[in-house]
Design a protein around this motif. Structure first.
Motif, PDB file in Angstrom:
ATOM      1  N   VAL A   4       0.836  -1.191   0.000  1.00 24.90           N
ATOM      2  CA  VAL A   4       0.000   0.000   0.000  1.00 24.90           C
ATOM      3  C   VAL A   4       0.877   1.250   0.000  1.00 24.90           C
ATOM      4  O   VAL A   4       1.803   1.373   0.807  1.00 24.90           O
ATOM      5  N   LEU A   5       0.590   2.173  -0.924  1.00 28.59           N
ATOM      6  CA  LEU A   5       1.119   3.524  -0.813  1.00 28.59           C
ATOM      7  C   LEU A   5       0.151   4.328   0.042  1.00 28.59           C
ATOM      8  O   LEU A   5      -1.048   4.352  -0.244  1.00 28.59           O
ATOM      9  N   THR A   6       0.632   4.977   1.064  1.00 29.34           N
ATOM     10  CA  THR A   6      -0.267   5.737   1.925  1.00 29.34           C
ATOM     11  C   THR A   6       0.441   6.972   2.456  1.00 29.34           C
ATOM     12  O   THR A   6       1.629   6.929   2.795  1.00 29.34           O
ATOM     13  N   ARG A   7      -0.285   8.068   2.460  1.00 32.07           N
ATOM     14  CA  ARG A   7       0.244   9.317   2.994  1.00 32.07           C
ATOM     15  C   ARG A   7      -0.901  10.079   3.659  1.00 32.07           C
ATOM     16  O   ARG A   7      -1.974  10.219   3.095  1.00 32.07           O
ATOM     17  N   ARG A   8      -0.635  10.570   4.867  1.00 35.37           N
ATOM     18  CA  ARG A   8      -1.643  11.324   5.598  1.00 35.37           C
ATOM     19  C   ARG A   8      -1.446  12.818   5.374  1.00 35.37           C
ATOM     20  O   ARG A   8      -0.328  13.307   5.241  1.00 35.37           O
ATOM     21  N   SER A   9      -2.551  13.527   5.374  1.00 33.06           N
ATOM     22  CA  SER A   9      -2.523  14.981   5.264  1.00 33.06           C
ATOM     23  C   SER A   9      -2.260  15.593   6.635  1.00 33.06           C
ATOM     24  O   SER A   9      -2.568  15.003   7.677  1.00 33.06           O
ATOM     25  N   SER A  10      -1.709  16.812   6.628  1.00 36.42           N
ATOM     26  CA  SER A  10      -1.540  17.547   7.881  1.00 36.42           C
ATOM     27  C   SER A  10      -2.831  18.249   8.293  1.00 36.42           C
ATOM     28  O   SER A  10      -2.932  18.750   9.421  1.00 36.42           O
ATOM     29  N   ARG A  11      -3.812  18.277   7.405  1.00 33.90           N
ATOM     30  CA  ARG A  11      -5.062  18.984   7.682  1.00 33.90           C
ATOM     31  C   ARG A  11      -5.957  18.158   8.608  1.00 33.90           C
ATOM     32  O   ARG A  11      -6.189  16.963   8.361  1.00 33.90           O
ATOM     33  N   PRO A  12      -6.490  18.764   9.674  1.00 34.01           N
ATOM     34  CA  PRO A  12      -7.350  18.012  10.590  1.00 34.01           C
ATOM     35  C   PRO A  12      -8.683  17.622   9.964  1.00 34.01           C
ATOM     36  O   PRO A  12      -9.353  16.712  10.471  1.00 34.01           O
ATOM     37  N   ASP A  13      -9.088  18.288   8.888  1.00 36.44           N
ATOM     38  CA  ASP A  13     -10.369  17.978   8.253  1.00 36.44           C
ATOM     39  C   ASP A  13     -10.206  17.082   7.030  1.00 36.44           C
ATOM     40  O   ASP A  13     -11.140  16.934   6.234  1.00 36.44           O
ATOM     41  N   ALA A  14      -9.039  16.462   6.869  1.00 34.77           N
ATOM     42  CA  ALA A  14      -8.797  15.623   5.692  1.00 34.77           C
ATOM     43  C   ALA A  14      -9.727  14.415   5.678  1.00 34.77           C
ATOM     44  O   ALA A  14     -10.100  13.870   6.727  1.00 34.77           O
ATOM     45  N   VAL A  15     -10.093  13.999   4.478  1.00 36.25           N
ATOM     46  CA  VAL A  15     -11.015  12.883   4.274  1.00 36.25           C
ATOM     47  C   VAL A  15     -10.217  11.683   3.763  1.00 36.25           C
ATOM     48  O   VAL A  15      -9.458  11.811   2.798  1.00 36.25           O
ATOM     49  N   PRO A  16     -10.370  10.501   4.359  1.00 36.16           N
ATOM     50  CA  PRO A  16      -9.683   9.323   3.821  1.00 36.16           C
ATOM     51  C   PRO A  16     -10.222   8.967   2.435  1.00 36.16           C
ATOM     52  O   PRO A  16     -11.435   9.017   2.196  1.00 36.16           O
ATOM     53  N   VAL A  17      -9.311   8.617   1.518  1.00 32.99           N
ATOM     54  CA  VAL A  17      -9.725   8.182   0.190  1.00 32.99           C
ATOM     55  C   VAL A  17      -8.919   6.954  -0.206  1.00 32.99           C
ATOM     56  O   VAL A  17      -7.700   6.891   0.005  1.00 32.99           O
ATOM     57  N   LEU A  18      -9.607   5.976  -0.737  1.00 37.43           N
ATOM     58  CA  LEU A  18      -9.004   4.743  -1.231  1.00 37.43           C
ATOM     59  C   LEU A  18      -8.909   4.833  -2.744  1.00 37.43           C
ATOM     60  O   LEU A  18      -9.919   5.010  -3.429  1.00 37.43           O
ATOM     61  N   LEU A  19      -7.687   4.735  -3.296  1.00 37.40           N
ATOM     62  CA  LEU A  19      -7.454   4.809  -4.738  1.00 37.40           C
ATOM     63  C   LEU A  19      -7.196   3.407  -5.284  1.00 37.40           C
ATOM     64  O   LEU A  19      -6.336   2.690  -4.774  1.00 37.40           O
ATOM     65  N   LEU A  20      -7.917   3.043  -6.340  1.00 34.39           N
ATOM     66  CA  LEU A  20      -7.830   1.693  -6.894  1.00 34.39           C
ATOM     67  C   LEU A  20      -7.480   1.747  -8.383  1.00 34.39           C
ATOM     68  O   LEU A  20      -8.166   2.420  -9.158  1.00 34.39           O
ATOM     69  N   HIS A  21      -6.431   1.037  -8.776  1.00 35.67           N
ATOM     70  CA  HIS A  21      -5.977   1.009 -10.163  1.00 35.67           C
ATOM     71  C   HIS A  21      -6.623  -0.143 -10.912  1.00 35.67           C
ATOM     72  O   HIS A  21      -7.427  -0.904 -10.371  1.00 35.67           O
ATOM     73  N   GLY A  22      -6.254  -0.291 -12.174  1.00 34.99           N
ATOM     74  CA  GLY A  22      -6.714  -1.405 -12.991  1.00 34.99           C
ATOM     75  C   GLY A  22      -5.542  -2.157 -13.592  1.00 34.99           C
ATOM     76  O   GLY A  22      -4.416  -2.127 -13.073  1.00 34.99           O
ATOM     77  N   TRP A  23      -5.780  -2.818 -14.728  1.00 34.39           N
ATOM     78  CA  TRP A  23      -4.733  -3.562 -15.437  1.00 34.39           C
ATOM     79  C   TRP A  23      -4.292  -2.745 -16.632  1.00 34.39           C
ATOM     80  O   TRP A  23      -5.120  -2.133 -17.313  1.00 34.39           O
ATOM     81  N   PRO A  24      -2.972  -2.699 -16.982  1.00 38.72           N
ATOM     82  CA  PRO A  24      -1.845  -3.356 -16.301  1.00 38.72           C
ATOM     83  C   PRO A  24      -1.074  -2.353 -15.443  1.00 38.72           C
ATOM     84  O   PRO A  24       0.008  -1.903 -15.817  1.00 38.72           O
ATOM     85  N   SER A  25      -1.614  -1.985 -14.335  1.00 37.79           N
ATOM     86  CA  SER A  25      -1.055  -0.925 -13.502  1.00 37.79           C
ATOM     87  C   SER A  25      -0.703  -1.440 -12.117  1.00 37.79           C
ATOM     88  O   SER A  25      -0.986  -2.594 -11.766  1.00 37.79           O
TER      89      SER A  25
END
Length: 393
Positions: A73-94
């Motif tokens: 998993v690539l993951t990075r948190r924002s410094s903003r307290p109001d940040a919204v979690p988002v899940l990013l999903l790729h396809g083939w051939p990525s």
């Protein structure tokens, strides 16, 4: 990755056996030799895998789920307290590496980016989670059958739970556009909204005697264009949906073959760039090298066979608000898509391409931010998640 594996890749490229292809052969017959030779030369002599590896490692974690041990998993948190979690999903051939350049703009949108909107808006910030699908790159290979769209959706939801995100947005392209909405069907109480590009599964009702009735001229043209394109270029999908293991042997043994096989989709059938934005060769080679070094070409293409039941099958809408981004090369038709999704936003652009995160990341980010702003403002209703506009985490 061990240096011996890198050296072995270079040695195989040095010893590659090239077929005889007429100089006059065009892309209509497959990848032309001149284009492939130039890219193979770049792969061997100029592409810096170690630099790509460092970028990937800087934001990487490995998550074990009930369905799959070792999801990268690539993951990075924002410094903003109001940040919204988002899940990013790729396809083939990525792989998840396709989202590397989006991590900064999504987690820390700059004042200049905010000021570019008219009127100026306070752009949402995100805590980003971008897994490589099981069987792809550093999340693979998978060693058992059964990895259909539902299982991928279940695994992705487990990744989010393992990282502490109980409620989140989902964004997906290509196969991600099938998996993302499925998470909304499995867990509508967790998914605040679904954003898709390169939407797959936009098909008419097979029982409809006149499926084109009610479509405007633009949608009729899109359907006709897709039919023409698919008739010419569906060979890759046919073999990956029926005999992926046979092809997997060749792709795992030949870096030149792997380069050519994956290249067709990455140029998106428009190598001249007249309709779609070209992909940076280093971004493409990052994915190809990841597949080669992890020996996951076969397990990745097996997704076509495992997920074959999802093609052409309308799924019940989850009720989760859904946004669709259509770029050149995409052929989603809204009346067809509405059979399976509660669509609240539909955006068309005349630049970019099928791989939005690589061909038009600014458009993808902008549309995701605008959709998220609408979700946070309550524009699309609470939906089954019961989401309140003031809620952020």
């Amino acid at each position: 990755m061990p240096q011996a594996d890198i050296d072995g890749l270079h040695a195989r490229l040095d010893d590659a056996v090239w077929p005889e292809v007429p100089d006059a052969a065009t892309w209509s017959l497959g990848v032309p030799p001149g284009y492939l030779r130039e890219l193979a030369e770049h792969w061997w002599h100029r592409f810096d895998w170690r630099a790509a590896e460092r970028r990937i490692a800087a934001d990487s974690v490995v998550v074990d789920t009930d369905d799959h041990a070792g999801v990268h998993v690539l993951t990075r948190r924002s410094s903003r307290p109001d940040a919204v979690p988002v899940l990013l999903l790729h396809g083939w051939p990525s792989t998840s590496a396709d989202f590397l350049d989006m991590l900064g703009p999504l987690t820390e949108p700059t004042p200049s980016e905010m000021a570019s909107h008219v009127p100026p808006v306070d752009l949402p910030a995100f805590h980003v989670v971008a897994p490589s699908l099981p069987g792809f790159g550093f999340s693979g290979p998978t060693r058992e059958l059964g990895w259909d769209v539902v299982r991928h959706a279940r695994c992705a939801a487990e990744v989010m739970a393992a990282l502490g995100y109980e409620r989140y947005l989902v964004q997906g392209g290509d196969f991600g556009s099938l998996i993302g909405p499925e998470i909304g069907r499995l867990h509508p109480e967790r998914v605040l909204g679904v954003h898709v590009n390169a939407l797959a599964g936009s098909y008419p009702d097979p029982a409809d005697p006149d499926p084109l009735a009610g479509l405007d001229d633009a949608d009729r043209a899109r359907v006709a264009d897709l039919g023409t394109i698919w008739a010419q270029r569906h060979g890759y999908a046919a073999i990956q949906s029926t005999r992926p293991s046979t092809l997997g042997y060749a792709m795992t043994d030949s870096p030149l073959g792997l380069l050519a096989w994956h290249l067709e989709w990455f140029v998106d059938y428009d190598p001249a760039g007249t309709a779609q934005t070209p992909v940076d060769p280093d971004a493409y080679l990052t994915d190809v090298t990841s597949f080669w070094l992890t020996r996951t070409a076969g397990s990745a293409m097996r997704l076509y066979a495992e997920a074959a039941a999802a093609f052409g099958e309308a799924r019940s809408p989850s009720g989760v608000p859904t946004a669709v981004l259509n770029l050149p090369g995409d052929h989603a038709v809204r009346p067809f898509a509405e059979r399976s999704h509660r669509i609240v936003r539909w955006t068309e652009h005349d630049r970019g391409g099928h791989f939005a995160s690589l061909q038009a990341p600014d458009l993808l980010i902008d549309d995701l931010q605008a959709f998220t702003a609408g979700v946070l403002a309550g524009e699309y209703g609470a939906g089954p998640s019961g989401f309140e506009p003031a809620e952020r985490s």
